[in-house]
Structures are given as structure tokens and as C-alpha cells.
Design a protein around this motif. Structure first.
Motif, PDB file in Angstrom:
ATOM      1  N   ASP A 712       0.842  -1.194   0.000  1.00 59.78           N
ATOM      2  CA  ASP A 712       0.000   0.000   0.000  1.00 59.78           C
ATOM      3  C   ASP A 712       0.882   1.252   0.000  1.00 59.78           C
ATOM      4  N   GLU A 713       0.679   2.111  -0.963  1.00 61.34           N
ATOM      5  CA  GLU A 713       1.578   3.247  -1.160  1.00 61.34           C
ATOM      6  C   GLU A 713       1.567   4.218   0.015  1.00 61.34           C
ATOM      7  N   SER A 714       0.396   4.475   0.570  1.00 62.23           N
ATOM      8  CA  SER A 714       0.325   5.452   1.667  1.00 62.23           C
ATOM      9  C   SER A 714       1.023   4.930   2.921  1.00 62.23           C
ATOM     10  N   VAL A 715       0.855   3.639   3.224  1.00 60.72           N
ATOM     11  CA  VAL A 715       1.486   3.054   4.409  1.00 60.72           C
ATOM     12  C   VAL A 715       3.001   3.002   4.223  1.00 60.72           C
ATOM     13  N   VAL A 716       3.441   2.568   3.043  1.00 59.90           N
ATOM     14  CA  VAL A 716       4.876   2.518   2.767  1.00 59.90           C
ATOM     15  C   VAL A 716       5.490   3.912   2.879  1.00 59.90           C
ATOM     16  N   ALA A 717       4.818   4.901   2.313  1.00 58.78           N
ATOM     17  CA  ALA A 717       5.346   6.271   2.352  1.00 58.78           C
ATOM     18  C   ALA A 717       5.458   6.781   3.784  1.00 58.78           C
ATOM     19  N   GLU A 718       4.464   6.491   4.595  1.00 63.80           N
ATOM     20  CA  GLU A 718       4.491   6.951   5.985  1.00 63.80           C
ATOM     21  C   GLU A 718       5.657   6.329   6.762  1.00 63.80           C
ATOM     22  N   LEU A 719       5.862   5.049   6.571  1.00 61.77           N
ATOM     23  CA  LEU A 719       6.944   4.374   7.310  1.00 61.77           C
ATOM     24  C   LEU A 719       8.314   4.831   6.822  1.00 61.77           C
ATOM     25  N   LEU A 720       8.462   5.030   5.528  1.00 60.53           N
ATOM     26  CA  LEU A 720       9.745   5.516   5.004  1.00 60.53           C
ATOM     27  C   LEU A 720      10.011   6.945   5.487  1.00 60.53           C
ATOM     28  N   LYS A 721       8.965   7.757   5.596  1.00 53.75           N
ATOM     29  CA  LYS A 721       9.135   9.115   6.115  1.00 53.75           C
ATOM     30  C   LYS A 721       9.630   9.070   7.556  1.00 53.75           C
ATOM     31  N   ARG A 722       9.064   8.189   8.336  1.00 58.05           N
ATOM     32  CA  ARG A 722       9.469   8.078   9.738  1.00 58.05           C
ATOM     33  C   ARG A 722      10.907   7.567   9.866  1.00 58.05           C
ATOM     34  N   PHE A 723      11.290   6.662   8.989  1.00 56.93           N
ATOM     35  CA  PHE A 723      12.671   6.180   9.004  1.00 56.93           C
ATOM     36  C   PHE A 723      13.632   7.336   8.722  1.00 56.93           C
ATOM     37  N   LYS A 724      13.299   8.125   7.728  1.00 62.08           N
ATOM     38  CA  LYS A 724      14.155   9.251   7.352  1.00 62.08           C
ATOM     39  C   LYS A 724      14.256  10.257   8.503  1.00 62.08           C
ATOM     40  N   VAL A 742       9.220  -3.674  10.648  1.00 64.06           N
ATOM     41  CA  VAL A 742       8.684  -3.442   9.308  1.00 64.06           C
ATOM     42  C   VAL A 742       9.288  -2.177   8.695  1.00 64.06           C
ATOM     43  N   THR A 743       9.578  -1.169   9.510  1.00 64.67           N
ATOM     44  CA  THR A 743      10.161   0.069   8.987  1.00 64.67           C
ATOM     45  C   THR A 743      11.578  -0.168   8.474  1.00 64.67           C
ATOM     46  N   TYR A 744      12.402  -0.851   9.245  1.00 65.57           N
ATOM     47  CA  TYR A 744      13.762  -1.157   8.785  1.00 65.57           C
ATOM     48  C   TYR A 744      13.726  -1.980   7.494  1.00 65.57           C
ATOM     49  N   ARG A 745      12.834  -2.963   7.472  1.00 64.93           N
ATOM     50  CA  ARG A 745      12.766  -3.828   6.297  1.00 64.93           C
ATOM     51  C   ARG A 745      12.365  -3.048   5.050  1.00 64.93           C
ATOM     52  N   LEU A 746      11.367  -2.185   5.198  1.00 63.19           N
ATOM     53  CA  LEU A 746      10.940  -1.373   4.056  1.00 63.19           C
ATOM     54  C   LEU A 746      12.046  -0.430   3.595  1.00 63.19           C
ATOM     55  N   ALA A 747      12.773   0.137   4.551  1.00 56.72           N
ATOM     56  CA  ALA A 747      13.846   1.070   4.191  1.00 56.72           C
ATOM     57  C   ALA A 747      14.883   0.384   3.319  1.00 56.72           C
ATOM     58  N   VAL A 748      15.261  -0.840   3.673  1.00 56.13           N
ATOM     59  CA  VAL A 748      16.250  -1.576   2.879  1.00 56.13           C
ATOM     60  C   VAL A 748      15.639  -2.062   1.573  1.00 56.13           C
ATOM     61  N   GLN A 749      14.413  -2.536   1.634  1.00 58.57           N
ATOM     62  CA  GLN A 749      13.751  -3.070   0.443  1.00 58.57           C
ATOM     63  C   GLN A 749      13.536  -1.998  -0.623  1.00 58.57           C
ATOM     64  N   LYS A 750      13.092  -0.817  -0.193  1.00 60.39           N
ATOM     65  CA  LYS A 750      12.765   0.245  -1.147  1.00 60.39           C
ATOM     66  C   LYS A 750      13.947   1.176  -1.416  1.00 60.39           C
ATOM     67  N   GLY A 751      14.950   1.124  -0.554  1.00 58.61           N
ATOM     68  CA  GLY A 751      16.064   2.053  -0.681  1.00 58.61           C
ATOM     69  C   GLY A 751      17.261   1.445  -1.388  1.00 58.61           C
ATOM     70  N   GLY A 752      18.413   2.068  -1.186  1.00 55.49           N
ATOM     71  CA  GLY A 752      19.644   1.621  -1.829  1.00 55.49           C
ATOM     72  C   GLY A 752      20.774   1.534  -0.834  1.00 55.49           C
ATOM     73  N   ARG A 753      21.962   1.903  -1.299  1.00 56.12           N
ATOM     74  CA  ARG A 753      23.164   1.800  -0.482  1.00 56.12           C
ATOM     75  C   ARG A 753      23.035   2.576   0.829  1.00 56.12           C
ATOM     76  N   LYS A 754      22.519   3.781   0.783  1.00 49.45           N
ATOM     77  CA  LYS A 754      22.450   4.622   1.976  1.00 49.45           C
ATOM     78  C   LYS A 754      21.599   3.970   3.065  1.00 49.45           C
ATOM     79  N   GLU A 755      20.422   3.508   2.708  1.00 49.27           N
ATOM     80  CA  GLU A 755      19.528   2.903   3.690  1.00 49.27           C
ATOM     81  C   GLU A 755      20.105   1.577   4.218  1.00 49.27           C
ATOM     82  N   TYR A 756      20.703   0.822   3.313  1.00 46.57           N
ATOM     83  CA  TYR A 756      21.316  -0.450   3.716  1.00 46.57           C
ATOM     84  C   TYR A 756      22.422  -0.211   4.737  1.00 46.57           C
ATOM     85  N   ASP A 757      23.284   0.736   4.458  1.00 42.28           N
ATOM     86  CA  ASP A 757      24.392   1.019   5.387  1.00 42.28           C
ATOM     87  C   ASP A 757      23.881   1.546   6.727  1.00 42.28           C
ATOM     88  N   THR A 758      22.799   2.317   6.689  1.00 42.95           N
ATOM     89  CA  THR A 758      22.232   2.830   7.939  1.00 42.95           C
ATOM     90  C   THR A 758      21.738   1.683   8.822  1.00 42.95           C
TER      91      THR A 758
END
Length: 907
Positions: A712-724, A742-758
Motif C-alpha cells: 500500500d503506497e500510503s502506508v509505505v510512504a508513511e513508514l519511510l518518512k518516519r525512518f528518514k 517493518v520500517t527497517y525492512r521497508l527502508a532496505v527493500q525500497k532504498g539503496g546503499r544509503k539505507e542499507y548502510d544505515t
């Protein structure tokens, strides 16, 4: 390096010690050197000669002996024998001391042996654990002996029935803390003139005089009280720079006040309060329920940073991993809190089940673990945390897990043949724990909980400090209930599997028939011979519209007629207490679903959870269509209970996980999940008020997790915003603890090198165990092949051995990494096998790697890979994995069209 090849099987009597002698007491002295990561010591074992004998056999493994001194009332003087003249069998893990004469039965003897060993990282025997002190790696030491690793720490008779008392002396550096089963009675800094502990001082002086290197560190000698009679596998000790939190409890039986402590390293002790609180609350409850006082003067818990299992019930000194006992109230999720409470209560239950009264041999392991699971995780915990609804949660956490494993041809009976140490290591599974707890729960409901607990108390009192078998337990409950308990229960523990009960409506009632349930479909006649005595717990509705339950009806034959008014709602297995699936006709199932979906249904919360799990299990086995299960779940759209939503979410994940390589089905399944769960997210939001109802808190977490996983786009966006926000500000409060994983997992799944390293940085130095686990699992979520490769390299080079399975879970949950995980496991099999050759972990890695595959080709390739390898340490896990692949492949072939039709009909 070539892996080990298959070994020829050996007979059971080659793995049991002869019964010509029996240990009655051990005087054990252990010196721990944390600087050199070694230990040494000596043990004097006091023996009763049971039969005439010319030799003494005992267990030993991975130890180096000095000399053996043997004394007996039948000998004029003791004789000393060098270790080199002892006969050793490395495979049987035993040594034999040949005697110069025949010792007659009825005499006494003493065997004194010097020994030394290495403090390795094996997480078995006496081993080392690492922690970080002032930026550098430091070590402490502790034991893990269950089931057969005491022999790695000192020569002993390492079988549960060979109980003895123990007098423990520990020698260590003066700036460390010594812990053992019993309280310390003295502690002195060593000097050659020390008058206390004369024998120990003499031994240590001789050791120090032979050392040429600088021994500037002071040593101290700690002596402990003598234990009651106990089995070797619950003997325990530890040495390190430990700190502790302390409390007490007052015995409701005697009024005695006992100290309770939780120990760990100084950097972690601030997270130990909750585990201590739980221990203080549950101990008096156990005393009251069993009418038996806790017998030791203290009960400690030691939290370890390296621990293979979850926790261990050593008498007076419980041990376990950080995630099992540590909790930061401000940063921990509800599941983390539940895990700590469940684990602590489970291990305290063992102080009675296992420690006071012990199974005679490992084939009766369930007498320990099934009881600890039922008592510790349900009956007692419900009295401390009633808001958690643990009786209902039992269906998901124990019963369904047990039935999932027991539905395989590769299952095993609860009471399982267990000839050797390698088999003993493999039966610590959902059958010894969860199925055993489930059949005991079923018996409790059948005889009533009051009579069940009374019978358990009778059983314990009759066998204090002794060993037991199944019939001893049945006798106790039979005495309390007046029922023929063996007649009802024997097939539940002695036979593998469980039944499906088919309900056919006929004139005047129903006809019920039992057959063995297998996940692959109806059993062949050769696999369908068992007749279980099944408490049917029939729910019926009277003319007044109220439900009543008859718990007395027993199906103890293949078929039976039950008179019943089928025009009114009815249901078998009321409360989902008995261990069977129920197969209704399609027409009846529709009526059951309609009743279950009503706002004030006569079907309880437990009934509805059972319906959810039965629906999918029956569909998987081909008894019904998958579409019928999905129709049931859709009918629960207005359900209010979190635990029903949780069971639906688990079932929908099972479908998604099985069809993980069918993009069209996944897409439609995700759409269905969003329809069910996104409205709940919109209603409940993302914040967690402190005084919030537990059900609402859990429901929010479940809904957000399902909505995010379904894309779900709205839920994913909210969790990624909170991670940031959390990363940019350094403020963890942007991510509620329940949403960390779930927030950490989404950050790595949807992100790249920066989120993975974090996330990798968080994983390396987590603020809490729960955040560390979330990070480890999230590192497997990347869709990028290069980052998946980095995760694997991290697993192989930097991860603690105890944590590997978290990374495997993360890779397994990532559909894009499942085949990568299989490939890497096969590639590095030899290294993984050698890394875990001495503990439990290889079994879990097998399951985590192969259990989610779902094609006939996968089955053949997996079987071929292990062909010719020595699978003796994980044979059961491999057979179960192969059965799982076969069942999933058959399900995909049988049900894909039905699944597509139902999903597309909703478009």
C-alpha cells in the motif's frame, strides 16, 4: 574441504552407559582463566557399586586428562592410573577405566580425575561469550549442558536418570564474579598459606608453581552449597565481570524470603528489570499451583551475549540470550515484552518440571518441555498478564505450529525413540514443546483444569528428586480425576500424527469419522491405522439461543453417530482445545462462517481462530478449495478481535509465501490484503498512546505490517518518512517500537546503499536486542543482488553464531532472495557445517533455507544435494524440509487455478 559422509547406524545400547556403577556425589573444582581462554580442574566422583565390576565407564568429550586416582573400600590402597592408559571412544564420548580387581556389589568407591579444556565459542559445554568493554573485545564464560554436553566440561555420568549431588568450587581471577546452581558459602583470595579449602589450595599451588609466565593477577576460591540430587544437564556455572539487579519473593507455603537476581555484563544490566519482575511474580504462583515450595535458596538468571538456544533452565541459575531476557521499556515492542515474559516463566516452570522431577531418558523430553510450555506460557502467565489473552494466543503460537509439523509423514511421536546424543539434539522441536503442550491442554479441558493441576501436584510429590516416565504422570492425573487417563492419552503421545474428523449430517444428528490428517491429502491405509481417543467438545445452541459445550463426548472408534438438532448452529472442537482438524460439508461450512462472522456470535474467539487455521490446512491438503478459505476470511471483514486478524494475516502470508514465484497471483493476493487491512490502518493510525488497550495496539501493528507487505503506497510512504526522520534527527521515537521491524525492512527493500548502510550500522551496535534483531532481518530485504552478496559476506565473517538464523529469516522473507539463499547455503555448506558441528543451529539453518521452496524440481535438487552427506546431526530437519517442499509443490499444482478464479472474480 569435503563434507563428512554418511555413517552406518549403531544400536541403541552402544550409547548408554552400563549400570554396574552409579554416581551419588561429585566434588567438582573448576578454574577459569579468561585471559588464556582455558579451564582446568578436578572432580572426585563418589560411586555406589551396583553390580560386581572390573571396569568403570563414564562420559567425556573434548577434555584432556591428567591422571585418574581410584579408591575403594575393597582396595588396600588407592591406585593411580595415567590418562594415556584409559580407553577412549571419541564417537561414543566415553572413557573406560580398567580395574586391577573385581569390585563387589554393595561397596563404595571414589574416582578422582584431573582435566583441562579450551573455552571455545561453541555455545555448548563450558564456553566463552564475547562482549565489548571500552571499545575492545572481552570475554566471560558460562555453561550449556542440555542435552549431552556436561561431558565436555568435566568427566561425568551424563544421563538424566543418573542423578547425584554436587559440591562446587570455582577458582577465578579475583576481579570476576563466580556463579553456580547454589549460593556461595565462602570466597577467599588465594594464598599458599590459606587454611580454608586445603585440597583446593594445594592443587592450585601446584598448578601455579609450574607456570613460567607472569601470574601477577590474584586468584580467588569460591565454594558453593551442596545441591539436591540433580541430573548433569542442569548443572551450571559461570565466571565474568557480571553486575546484577536484585529482588526477593516470599514463599506463600513457608513464608521464607528468597533472593532473586538477574546478572549480565555492566553495559546491559539496565535492561534486566522486567525479567526480574516477571520472575518475582510467577514463582509464588507456581508454589501455590503445585503445592510444592521452590527448593533452592536462590534463583538467578544470567543473560548471555552468545547463546545457542533461547534459554536454559539450569537449577538455580537460568541462562539465556539477550533477546530472551533484556528489555528497554521505552524502546521495546509488545512482542519483545511478551517474549521476555514467556521465556522467564517457561524456565521457572522447569524448576519443578525437569529439575525436581526429571524424565528418565530423552524419549520423554516432553514431560519437561510440554509442561513448561503449557504451564509457563499459558496457565501461569495468564494470571500475571490476563490482558494478553494467552489462552487464545496458544492456538496460533503452539497448537497450529504443532499441527503444521505433525501433518508430515516425517513427523515423530511426542514420546520418541531417542537412542543417542545426536537424536537427542534433534527432538527439541514443535512436537516435544508445542504438540506436547497441546495434548496436555486438551487433557486439562477434558478432566477439568482443577483436577488436572491436582493430578500434576500428585505426580510431582510422588517423584520428588526422582526420574519419571509417561505412566507416572497418567497415574497422578487419573488419581485426581477418576478417569482412565492412559486409555485417552496413550496414542496421543506414543503415535505420530493427529486426526481430521469428517462431519456428515444424517437424520437425527451427525456421523463423525476420524482419519489421520496429512498435509499432502488423505492418508494411505498403511499410514492410517491409529485410532485416537478424541474429546470432541461439541458446542450446540439451545432454543433460548445460548450455547453450551459437552466436553464428555469421546470419539474413540473410527466412526460414531451423535444425536443432534442440525437445524441449529453447532460446532466440534469448541474453544479449539483438542488436537484435530474438522471437515464439514461445504454447505455446513457456509453456515458456520455466517455464524462466526456475526457481531455477537455464539462461536468464541478461540472458535473463530480455529476456523481460520482449519480452513487453510484443509485446503492445503486438498480436502477443500483454497477459495473456501478466502471466502471465510472475507466474511470476517468486520471482525474486532486482534487475534482473529492475526491468524488471518498468518494464513494470507502462507499463501503468498507458497506462490512467491507466481507474479499474477501475488499481485491479486496483495490487493485482497490491502482491502482487508488498509481500512484498519486508516481507522487506528500510526501512533501508540501509552494507556492504549492491548488489543488495539496489536491490531494496529498487524494491519500496518500487512498493508506495508502488500505494497500500500500510503502506508509505505508513511513508514519511510518516519525512518528518514529518525535517521536525520537521531531520534528513535519517530519509529514506534512495534513498527521498528517493518520500517527497517521497508527502508532496505525500497532504498539503496544509503539505507542499507544505515540499517547495517544499527545492527552492528543496536540499542536494544529487539532493534538488533530487526536490523539483522532487514539486511536480507534488499532487492539488489550486490547488497544481498554483502549480507552473505557479513553472515560468514562478522555475525555472531547465535544470530545467523535471524539473517536467514530475513533472506527467506525476501522473495527475491530465496534462491540466492539456497545457492549460498549449498556453496558454503562445508563451512557452515563445521561452524555449527557442536550445537543445535545447523538444523534451524536447514529449515530456514529450504522450507519455503515450492516445486518438484526443488525437491529433487535438494534431495540430490544432501545425498551421501553425513546428515546424522540434522536428519529430522532435512526430512521435514523435503516433506514441506513436496507438499507446497503439490498445493501449487492443485490449487493455482482455483486461486486465480477466486481472486479474479473480485476484480
Amino acid at each position: 574441504m569435503a563434507g563428512p559422509v554418511a555413517k552406518a547406524p549403531k544400536s541403541a545400547d552402544q550409547y548408554r552407559l552400563p549400570t554396574n556403577v552409579k554416581p551419588v556425589h561429585y566434588d567438582l573444582t573448576i578454574r577459569t582463566d579468561l585471559e588464556r581462554l582455558k579451564f582446568d580442574g578436578y572432580v572426585t566422583t563418589h560411586l555406589d557399586i551396583v553390580r560386581d565390576t572390573t571396569s568403570i565407564q563414564f562420559h567425556t568429550s573434548k577434555l584432556k586428562f591428567g591422571h585418574a586416582k581410584f579408591a575403594s573400600s575393597s582396595l588396600d590402597e588407592p591406585f593411580v592410573q595415567e590418562a594415556s592408559s584409559l580407553k577412549y571412544s571419541e564417537e561414543e564420548e566415553r572413557a573406560t577405566l580398567e580395574l586391577p580387581m573385581t569390585l563387589p556389589a554393595g561397596t563404595k568407591a571414589e574416582l578422582k580425575i584431573d582435566f583441562e579444556g579450551e573455552l571455545t565459542g561453541a555455545m555448548m559445554g563450558y564456553y566463552r561469550s564475547a562482549w565489548e568493554r571500552e571499545g575492545k573485545t572481552a570475554y566471560y564464560s558460562l555453561t550449556q549442558f542440555e542435552p549431552t554436553a556436561a561431558r565436555r566440561a568435566f568427566p561425568c555420568w551424563d544421563e538424566p536418570a543418573l542423578k547425584a549431588t554436587f559440591s562446587m568450587t570455582m577458582i577465578s581471577r579475583a576481579d570476576t564474579v563466580n556463579l553456580a546452581n547454589m549460593p556461595a558459602i565462602s570466597e577467599d583470595v588465594y594464598s599458599p598459606s590459606l587454611k580454608e579449602s586445603t585440597d583446593v589450595v594445594s592443587w592450585l599451588s601446584s598448578k601455579l608453581s609450574a607456570v613460567t609466565t607472569d601470574e601477577s593477577s590474584e586468584w580467588k576460591i569460591t565454594k558453593f552449597e551442596k545441591t539436591p540430587p540433580m541430573s548433569t544437564y542442569i548443572v551450571a556455572w559461570a565466571n565474568g565481570p557480571f553486575k546484577y539487579l536484585e529482588d526477593t519473593y516470599k514463599s506463600p507455603l513457608s513464608g521464607k524470603v528468597r533472593p532473586l537476581r538477574v546478572y549480565t555484563t555492566p553495559d546491559l544490566i539496565h535492561q534486566a528489570q522486567f525479567a526480574l519482575d516477571v520472575k518475582r511474580k510467577v514463582l509464588p504462583l507456581y508454589e501455590q499451583v503445585f503445592d510444592i515450595e521452590y527448593p533452592l535458596p536462590k534463583l538467578d538468571t544470567l543473560v548471555a551475549t552468545d547463546f545457542d538456544a533461547g534459554a536454559m533452565e539450569n537449577w538455580g541459575l537460568i541462562t539465556g540470550r539477550t533477546a530472551a531476557f533484556l528489555l528497554d521499556p521505552k524502546k521495546s515492542d509488545l512482542n519483545g515484552k511478551k517474549n521476555v515474559a514467556i521465556t522467564q516463566s517457561h524456565e521457572v516452570a522447569h524448576m519443578w518440571f525437569g529439575n525436581i522431577t526429571t524424565m528418565e531418558w530423552w524419549d520423554n523430553l516432553y514431560l519437561n518441555e510440554g509442561f513448561a510450555s503449557l504451564m509457563g506460557e499459558t496457565i501461569i502467565l495468564d494470571r500475571v498478564f490476563p490482558e494478553w489473552k494467552v489462552h487464545s494466543a496458544f492456538i496460533s503460537n503452539e497448537l497450529n505450529q504443532a499441527m503444521s509439523l505433525d501433518a508430515k509423514l516425517s513427523s515423530h511421536p511426542i514420546e520418541v525413540e531417542c537412542p543417542d546424543a545426536e537424536m537427542a539434539n534433534q527432538i527439541f522441536d514443535a512436537l516435544s514443546y508445542d504438540k506436547a503442550a497441546s495434548v496436555l491442554r486438551m487433557l486439562s479441558r477434558y478432566v477439568t483444569e482443577e483436577k488436572f493441576l491436582k493430578g500434576v501436584s500428585i505426580y510431582l510429590k510422588k517423584h520428588l528428586y526422582k526420574n519419571t516416565v509417561t505412566r507416572d504422570l497418567w497415574q497422578g492425573i487419573a488419581e485426581a480425576s477418576g478417569l482412565d487417563v492412559p486409555k485417552v492419552m496413550d496414542n496421543w503421545v506414543k503415535k505420530m500424527g493427529f486426526p481430521v474428523v469428517k462431519v456428515t449430517e444424517v437424520d437425527g444428528g451427525i456421523r463423525v469419522r476420524q482419519d489421520r490428517f496429512l498435509e499432502t491429502g488423505p492418508a494411505d491405509p498403511k499410514d492410517n491405522k491409529t485410532i485416537w481417543s478424541i474429546p470432541l467438545s461439541l458446542l450446540t445452541v439451545g432454543s433460548n439461543g445460548k450455547a453450551s459445550v459437552d466436553h464428555t463426548i469421546l470419539l474413540d472408534e473410527r466412526e460414531k453417530f451423535i444425536p443432534l438438532d442440525t437445524s441449529r448452529p453447532f460446532k466440534l472442537n469448541a474453544g479449539t482445545v483438542s488436537v484435530f482438524r474438522v471437515l464439514y460439508s461445504p454447505e455446513r461450512l457456509v453456515k458456520v462462517a455466517e455464524e462466526a462472522a456475526k457481531e455477537n456470535s455464539v462461536f468464541s474467539r478461540e472458535d473463530r481462530i480455529g476456523l481460520v487455521y482449519d480452513a487453510l490446512a484443509l485446503a492445503k491438503a486438498g480436502y477443500t478449495e483454497v477459495s473456501s478459505a478466502l471466502t471465510l476470511y472475507e466474511a470476517f471483514r468486520n471482525e474486532k478481535e486482534c487475534l482473529i486478524w492475526s491468524s488471518i494475516s498468518q494464513s494470507l502470508y502462507a499463501l503468498s509465501s507458497t506462490w512467491f514465484e507466481h507474479a499474477d497471483i501475488l499481485r491479486e493476493l496483495d490487493a485482497f490484503r490491502r482491502e482487508l487491512f488498509v481500512p484498519i490502518v486508516k481507522r487506528l493510525g500510526y501512533d501508540y498512546p501509552e494507556d492504549e488497550d492491548i488489543d488495539q495496539r496489536q491490531l494496529r501493528t498487524t494491519a500496518i505490517l500487512q498493508s506495508a507487505d502488500a505494497g500500500d503506497e500510503s502506508v509505505v510512504a508513511e513508514l519511510l518518512k518516519r525512518f528518514k526522520q529518525a535517521v536525520e534527527t537521531g531520534d528513535d521515537s519517530y519509529i514506534p517500537p512495534d513498527l521498528t521491524a517493518v520500517t527497517y525492512r521497508l527502508a532496505v527493500q525500497k532504498g539503496g546503499r544509503k539505507e542499507y548502510d544505515t540499517v547495517r550500522a544499527i545492527t552492528s551496535k543496536p540499542k536494544t536486542p529487539q532493534m538488533g534483531i530487526a536490523g539483522m532481518r532487514a539486511m536480507g530485504a534488499s532487492q539488489d543482488k550486490a547488497l544481498q552478496e554483502e549480507t552473505w559476506q557479513y553472515i560468514m565473517t562478522k555475525t555472531r553464531d547465535q544470530d545467523l538464523f535471524y539473517f536467514f529469516i530475513g533472506l527467506q522473507e525476501n522473495y527475491a532472495a530465496r534462491r540466492f539463499l539456497v545457492q549460498k547455503f549449498k556453496q558454503d555448506y562445508d563451512a557452515l557445517y563445521q561452524r555449527f558441528i557442536d550445537n543445535f543451529s545447523i538444523q534451524g539453518l536447514i529449515r530456514r533455507t529450504f522450507n519455503t521452496l515450492a516445486s518438484g524440481k526443488d525437491y529433487e535438487e535438494t534431495k540430490a544435494f544432501f545425498q551421501g552427506k553425513d546428515t546424522s546431526k540434522y536428519k529430522m530437519a532435512l526430512e521435514q524440509a523435503l516433506d514441506t517442499i513436496k507438499a507446497r509443490a503439490a498445493w501449487v499444482e492443485r490449487s493455482s487455478d482455483d486461486l486465480r478464479r477466486w481472486l479474479s472474480s473480485r476484480a
